[in-house]
Each structure stands twice: as structure tokens, then as C-alpha cells.
Design an enzyme around this catalytic site. Structure first.
Site, PDB file in Angstrom:
ATOM      1  N   ASP A 152      -4.405   5.184   8.284  1.00 37.43           N
ATOM      2  CA  ASP A 152      -3.208   5.574   8.979  1.00 37.43           C
ATOM      3  C   ASP A 152      -1.957   4.475   8.894  1.00 37.43           C
ATOM      4  O   ASP A 152      -0.962   4.931   8.483  1.00 37.43           O
ATOM      5  CB  ASP A 152      -3.493   5.779  10.651  1.00 37.43           C
ATOM      6  CG  ASP A 152      -4.461   6.729  10.986  1.00 37.43           C
ATOM      7  OD1 ASP A 152      -4.697   7.744  10.181  1.00 37.43           O
ATOM      8  OD2 ASP A 152      -5.368   6.554  11.929  1.00 37.43           O
ATOM      9  N   HIS A 192      -4.109  10.597  18.201  1.00 37.34           N
ATOM     10  CA  HIS A 192      -3.214  11.604  17.356  1.00 37.34           C
ATOM     11  C   HIS A 192      -3.154  12.953  17.858  1.00 37.34           C
ATOM     12  O   HIS A 192      -1.958  13.648  17.668  1.00 37.34           O
ATOM     13  CB  HIS A 192      -4.128  11.743  16.147  1.00 37.34           C
ATOM     14  CG  HIS A 192      -4.348  10.477  15.279  1.00 37.34           C
ATOM     15  ND1 HIS A 192      -3.290   9.588  14.823  1.00 37.34           N
ATOM     16  CD2 HIS A 192      -5.487  10.006  14.688  1.00 37.34           C
ATOM     17  CE1 HIS A 192      -3.789   8.844  13.943  1.00 37.34           C
ATOM     18  NE2 HIS A 192      -4.965   8.758  13.997  1.00 37.34           N
ATOM     19  N   THR A 205      -2.551  24.808  -9.463  1.00 39.42           N
ATOM     20  CA  THR A 205      -1.510  25.853  -8.966  1.00 39.42           C
ATOM     21  C   THR A 205      -1.421  27.106  -9.885  1.00 39.42           C
ATOM     22  O   THR A 205      -0.385  27.902  -9.632  1.00 39.42           O
ATOM     23  CB  THR A 205      -0.092  25.409  -9.105  1.00 39.42           C
ATOM     24  OG1 THR A 205       0.256  24.621 -10.082  1.00 39.42           O
ATOM     25  CG2 THR A 205      -0.019  24.293  -7.771  1.00 39.42           C
ATOM     26  N   HIS A 236      -9.444   7.545  19.595  1.00 39.03           N
ATOM     27  CA  HIS A 236      -8.500   7.438  18.468  1.00 39.03           C
ATOM     28  C   HIS A 236      -7.979   8.823  18.112  1.00 39.03           C
ATOM     29  O   HIS A 236      -6.845   9.144  17.764  1.00 39.03           O
ATOM     30  CB  HIS A 236      -9.273   6.990  17.216  1.00 39.03           C
ATOM     31  CG  HIS A 236      -8.468   6.471  15.946  1.00 39.03           C
ATOM     32  ND1 HIS A 236      -7.882   5.435  15.696  1.00 39.03           N
ATOM     33  CD2 HIS A 236      -8.144   7.473  15.173  1.00 39.03           C
ATOM     34  CE1 HIS A 236      -7.389   5.576  14.552  1.00 39.03           C
ATOM     35  NE2 HIS A 236      -7.333   6.756  14.064  1.00 39.03           N
ATOM     36  N   GLU A 237      -8.904   9.911  17.625  1.00 34.12           N
ATOM     37  CA  GLU A 237      -8.640  11.312  17.519  1.00 34.12           C
ATOM     38  C   GLU A 237      -7.719  11.954  18.640  1.00 34.12           C
ATOM     39  O   GLU A 237      -6.768  12.634  18.357  1.00 34.12           O
ATOM     40  CB  GLU A 237      -9.660  12.193  16.968  1.00 34.12           C
ATOM     41  CG  GLU A 237     -10.393  11.492  15.719  1.00 34.12           C
ATOM     42  CD  GLU A 237      -9.866  11.329  14.790  1.00 34.12           C
ATOM     43  OE1 GLU A 237      -8.636  12.123  14.434  1.00 34.12           O
ATOM     44  OE2 GLU A 237     -10.005  10.461  13.901  1.00 34.12           O
ATOM     45  N   LYS A 275      -1.005  27.076 -13.686  1.00 32.81           N
ATOM     46  CA  LYS A 275      -0.552  26.993 -14.922  1.00 32.81           C
ATOM     47  C   LYS A 275      -1.358  27.368 -16.269  1.00 32.81           C
ATOM     48  O   LYS A 275      -0.695  28.003 -17.119  1.00 32.81           O
ATOM     49  CB  LYS A 275      -0.138  25.285 -15.037  1.00 32.81           C
ATOM     50  CG  LYS A 275       0.662  24.613 -14.213  1.00 32.81           C
ATOM     51  CD  LYS A 275       1.089  23.164 -14.388  1.00 32.81           C
ATOM     52  CE  LYS A 275      -0.363  22.259 -14.145  1.00 32.81           C
ATOM     53  NZ  LYS A 275      -0.602  22.223 -12.712  1.00 32.81           N
ATOM     54  N   THR A 276      -2.467  27.220 -16.166  1.00 27.81           N
ATOM     55  CA  THR A 276      -3.566  27.532 -17.313  1.00 27.81           C
ATOM     56  C   THR A 276      -3.319  29.131 -17.371  1.00 27.81           C
ATOM     57  O   THR A 276      -3.682  29.923 -18.269  1.00 27.81           O
ATOM     58  CB  THR A 276      -4.902  27.017 -17.079  1.00 27.81           C
ATOM     59  OG1 THR A 276      -4.688  25.788 -17.299  1.00 27.81           O
ATOM     60  CG2 THR A 276      -5.752  27.616 -18.269  1.00 27.81           C
TER      61      THR A 276
END
Length: 577
Positions: free
Chosen positions: A487, A413, A190, A409-410, A192-193
Site C-alpha cells: 500500500d 480500506h 487487448t 486492515h481490510e 492486437k493479434t
């Protein structure tokens, strides 16, 4: 190179010593009585005798068998040497080392040298440590706050730190003291350095950066010594920024264990605390720490007077993502069809490092295709490479049945997302397997939000269960597969948080079992199980009512292998009409 040279030299010496030892041990030795020895002397069979005055034995070699050494008791009589010489027998009574002793000395020297080199190379590199710090001081002071896109709040909070270093008199006149330490915390990648480097650059002071893991060694006391050396170097500069990345490596909460590793970490932490406590005379030095896990740090490290200011560097929102993408995009030849605003919208939960990696992957895709510009297609490929890994090239081993199971399956979802959370944008649904092992994936982009409602959590659990529901609905209860294992794990974690952390359940009310240190009783586990079954049944009912839609989405998914959100919308709209 010098270390490699010593390793090779030691290996050669050990090998030669081994050869000498084996040759020495290969000589046959037998015992002989003294009368038998005298008989051999009288018969002129003795070639040589080796002994020293105080030896208890003689080493005798016969003319007939020079490969065998006979061990004979030493009579220790006067004129014994003269007795042998008068009979033309070679006598060796010089005070020289035997081959065995020579080999032992070589081995001792070699092992001692090896131990010395090991300690020297792994135990106490304070000088190289400072050499690296000095190098950072010259080479790394280039990043400015303007180069850190996003994180407006974090940049604002470090502004007065910079001002304090540059003009301490302005604050000391009002009795203010500069914070001794700044703790930057947040997810990986994110910035920080970058913020720590920018503080040093904007203040115009040396920047000394080390990782927390560099201070922790297997030898107790080495880490504490390195802390003191680093701080002494910084104090010579009068004004400086000391940055310790991954500070949790030395700053974790101290344990009661007395193991050597804990002793080393505790001594290193104590040295850091001591150095920070003695900063009242060095008003221009600030210590910056960075961690991904603020909750694991020792309380003594975070108290006032140590790391006074704790600044969260969080994941960028949509505006910050757009700025970050523009910052990195300006350095690359982007095509006219690349819309950074749309890309910023689709990269929810991406860190700054992930966004940089995304555009870098897109540039690699463009280079592989010998394109002069980064086009939208390259960004799309890079996006899914970052999310799920590169597509699997050889898919010949995947059977039609497995492909069909993955598609249903997909599709389950995707359909559940469309029905339960229509506000979410479905970016892509695919059944193309990746090198990371995923048979396919469903990517939905949620809206940026600070909170999740009760309805959203329950709907998210149902969406996770929808893949298994689709399998059961089409292939039967006995033909469900292991594809839903991840899942189920995610859904279980969400349900536990829903029940025991957020206080949203009607029966449990406003009570969190977290205070019980995760000691769940049987009633709680049964409640989790019953609630999960109820959500599964609700999802199954929803999917049964929309089974025709499920089949339509699956058929098109099998045909095209990948669908976008617009394709799902078109199928649903067509069925509604």
C-alpha cells in the site's frame, strides 16, 4: 527426435572415450637405461619391444611384469631389429596410431559434430521459419473483424487498409499510397493479434506472423537474415500481411553500447527498415507491428514511410466489455442467474484476454462441481481467482491475532473507500488468504473515466494508507505490521506523480521534474515525505471519528470472512440510524 538421437550418441561416444582414456592412463610407465635394457635382453627377460624408426624411445615390456611399460632410449643403430629377433623378442614397429591419438581423434570428431549440430539447430532455421509462416497462411486466416468485440475505433482505422489491399486502383487514381506499416499498441491482451489476423482474412491475403524475439539470436547477422527471408517469402505472394508481434524485441531505441547483443539487434532493425523502405514496388504488402511499449521504439521505425499509422488498442469500456463477454458467453452454457451486464460493470480495467480467461475459469469451476451450467457462483469464484488467485485451502497455521490484524486492515480500506469515494462500488472485502501470498484483499470498482481529479488522487492515497491507520488505531503504534508495504509503495508512486507530473501541487505549481530525468533533490523528497505524513494524519483523524464503524465492519468480517458492498452499506446505514 533426430536432435535427441544425436545428443545421446555424442554422450555415449564421450563416455567410451573417457573409459578408453582412463584405461590407457592406468598403464604404469617407468624409465630404464639402455645398459639395463641390454642386461635384461641377455637374461631373456624382455617379452616385446615397440618402436618406430624415427622414435626417440623404445617401449619395452618384460616377461616378469607385463602391466608396466619401460621407456628406453632408442640407439637407432643398424640391424637393431635383427638383434632383437635373434633373441626371440617380439618386435612391433608398425606405423599404427597409439591409443592416445585414437582417443584424441574421437574427441575432436565428437566435439566438432556437436558444435555443428548446435549451430545448425540454434543459428539459422530460415527454412523452418518459412515453414511456420506458410502454415500460418493456411491455418490462421479465419478470424474476421466481427470476431473482434470492442475496439470500434481501432477496427474503423484498419478498415481502409483492408480496402486498399483489395482495391488499390481506387486509391492510386487519387495519388494515395497505402501505409507501409501499421503499429498496434496498447496493454497486453487487448486484441492486437486478433486485429492483425482479421485484416488478412478480410483482405483475403496470406498472413505471415512471427514474434520479434524469433529474429534475435546470439549470432550476429542471423536476425537480419531471417528478416530478409521472411520478406522475400511475402513478396512472392504479391499481396500479404506480415505481422511482427512484440516488435520491441528488435525495434527498441538503439543504444551506444557496442556489445554483441546490441550489434545483433541493430543489424536486425536495420534489415527491417531497409525492407520496409523498398516496398514501393509491392503495393499489396503491409507490415503490422504490435507492442505494449510504444515509447521504447526507435524513432526511425515510427517515421512516415515506415510504420505510418499508429493505432491504439486500449482496454475495453463497459459497452465493449459487455460485447466481449457476450461473444465468449454465447459459446458456453450460462445459467439464467449470470448477468453479463453486471459482470461488465464489475470488470473495469479487464482486457479482452482477461475476460475470456474469466469465463474459462468459471467453466472450469462448473466442471469441477459437475454442473451442467455455469452459474453465478462459479463466475464469482472465477472472478476472485483471476484477481487474487485461488483461496488458500489449509489455513490452520494462521493465528487468531494475524486474522484480527488482517480484518482491521481490510476493514480500514473498505471504510475509507465508503467515506471518501462513495461513488466507487465495493465488490468484495475478504480475509481469506490466497495462494499468491495475499492475507486478504479489498476490491473496489471505480467508474469508467478518462481522467482523475485532484480530489480523487488524494482520496485514493488516503484509502491506501487507511489499512496502516487502522492497525495503529487498534493495536498501537508499536504493533503496526508489514502488511501495508505494498500500500505504501503504491501511495508513494501516486504522490510522486501528483507532485511532479500532474502539476497539481500549490507550491510546485505547473512544473514537472520529469524533465530533470528523475534527479530529485532533497527538497522534493522532503516535500513528498511531509505531504504523505499530512495525508496520513488526515486519514487517522477520519478513522478515529468513525472508529465504531471500523469495529463493526471488522467484527462481521471476522465472523463471515468475506463481505460484499451491500453488507458494508447495511452496517453503515445501521450505525447512522
Amino acid at each position: 527426435m533426430k536432435k535427441l538421437y544425436w545428443i545421446i550418441l555424442i554422450a555415449v561416444v564421450l563416455a567410451c572415450s573417457g573409459i578408453l582414456m582412463s584405461l590407457h592412463l592406468s598403464v604404469t610407465k617407468e624409465e630404464m637405461t639402455y645398459p639395463s635394457f641390454l642386461d635384461a635382453v641377455n637374461q631373456n627377460q624382455v617379452a616385446s619391444v615397440q618402436f618406430k624408426e624415427n622414435d626417440s624411445t623404445l617401449k619395452v615390456i618384460l616377461n616378469s611384469d607385463k602391466d608396466t611399460t619401460y621407456i628406453v632410449p632408442n640407439p637407432k643403430t643398424e640391424n637393431f631389429t635383427e638383434f632383437l629377433l635373434l633373441r626371440n623378442i617380439k618386435v612391433d614397429n608398425s606405423d599404427s596410431y597409439s591409443a592416445t591419438k585414437v582417443i584424441q581423434i574421437i574427441l575432436i570428431i565428437t566435439v566438432g559434430t556437436g558444435v555443428f549440430l548446435f549451430i545448425r539447430t540454434s543459428g539459422g532455421k530460415d527454412k523452418p521459419l518459412m515453414k511456420d509462416a506458410a502454415k500460418n497462411k493456411k491455418a490462421e486466416n479465419r478470424v474476421k473483424l466481427g470476431d473482434v468485440a470492442g475496439n470500434a475505433e481501432a477496427k474503423s482505422m484498419v478498415g481502409d487498409i483492408i480496402d486498399f489491399i483489395k482495391e488499390p486502383e481506387k486509391y492510386s487514381a487519387l495519388g494515395a499510397r497505402m501505409p507501409k506499416g501499421v503499429m498496434l499498441y496498447g496493454p497486453p491482451g487487448t486484441g492486437k493479434t486478433l486485429i492483425a489476423k482479421a485484416i488478412a482474412t478480410e483482405a483475403g491475403v496470406p498472413f505471415y506472423a512471427m514474434s520479434g524475439s524469433d529474429f534475435v539470436q546470439m549470432y550476429v547477422g542471423v536476425g537480419a537474415s531471417r528478416i530478409r527471408t521472411l520478406f522475400n517469402k511475402a513478396k512472392k505472394s504479391e499481396k500479404a500481411v506480415i505481422f511482427i508481434d512484440e516488435i520491441d524485441a528488435i525495434g527498441k531505441k538503439r543504444a551506444r553500447s557496442t556489445s554483441a547483443s546490441n550489434d545483433e539487434r541493430d543489424q536486425t532493425l536495420n534489415a527491417l527498415l531497409t525492407e520496409m523502405s523498398g516496398f514501393h514496388e509491392n503495393k499489396g504488402i503491409v507490415v503490422i507491428g504490435a507492442t505494449n511499449r510504444l515509447d521504447t521504439l526507435d524513432e526511425a521505425l515510427l517515421r512516415p514511410g515506415r510504420f505510418d499509422r499508429q493505432i491504439e488498442v486500449g482496454l475495453p469500456d463497459i459497452l465493449a466489455r459487455k460485447k466481449i463477454l457476450k461473444l465468449y458467453g454465447d459459446k458456453k452454457p450460462l445459467g439464467d442467474d449470470v448477468d453479463l451486464e453486471v459482470l461488465a460493470k464489475n470488470t473495469v480495467s479487464f482486457s479482452g484476454a482477461m475476460l475470456e480467461n474469466l469465463l474459462n475459469e468459471a467453466a472450469i469451476q462448473a466442471a469441477n462441481e459437475k454442473s451442467s451450467y455455469i452459474q453465478s457462483s462459479h463466475v464469482d469464484k472465477a472472478f476472485y481467482t483471476v484477481i487474487a488467485g485461488s483461496p488458500l485451502q489449509d489455513r490452520s497455521f494462521i493465528s487468531e491475532k494475524d486474522k484480527s490484524i488482517t480484518a482491521y486492515h481490510e476493514a480500514g480500506h473498505a471504510l475509507a473507500t465508503k467515506l471518501l469515494q462513495p461513488e466507487q462500488y465495493i465488490s468484495k472485502v475478504t480475509i481469506i488468504p490466497s495462494v499468491k501470498g495475499a492475507g486478504g484483499f479489498n476490491l473496489s470498482i471505480p467508474k469508467d473515466s478518462l481522467y482523475q481529479s485532484k480530489r480523487q488522487i488524494l482520496c485514493s492515497i488516503q484509502i491506501l494508507l487507511a489499512g496502516r491507520v487502522a492497525e495503529e488505531l487498534i493495536f498501537g503504534e508499536e504493533e503496526i505490521t508489514t502488511g501495508a508495504s505494498n500500500d505504501i509503495q503504491k501511495a508513494s508512486a501516486m504522490l510522486v506523480d501528483y507532485l511532479n507530473k500532474y502539476g497539481m501541487d500549490d507550491e510546485m505549481g505547473l512544473f514537472s521534474t520529469v524533465v530533470l530525468e528523475d534527479q530529485y533533490d532533497t527538497d522534493f523528497l522532503n516535500k513528498c515525505r511531509n505531504q504523505m505524513h499530512a495525508l496520513y494524519d488526515t486519514t487517522k483523524k477520519l478513522m478515529t471519528e468513525n472508529k465504531k464503524l471500523l469495529i463493526e465492519i471488522t467484527n462481521e468480517l471476522l465472523e463471515k470472512e468475506s463481505l460484499k458492498g451491500e453488507d458494508i452499506d447495511r452496517i453503515c446505514l445501521k450505525e447512522a440510524v
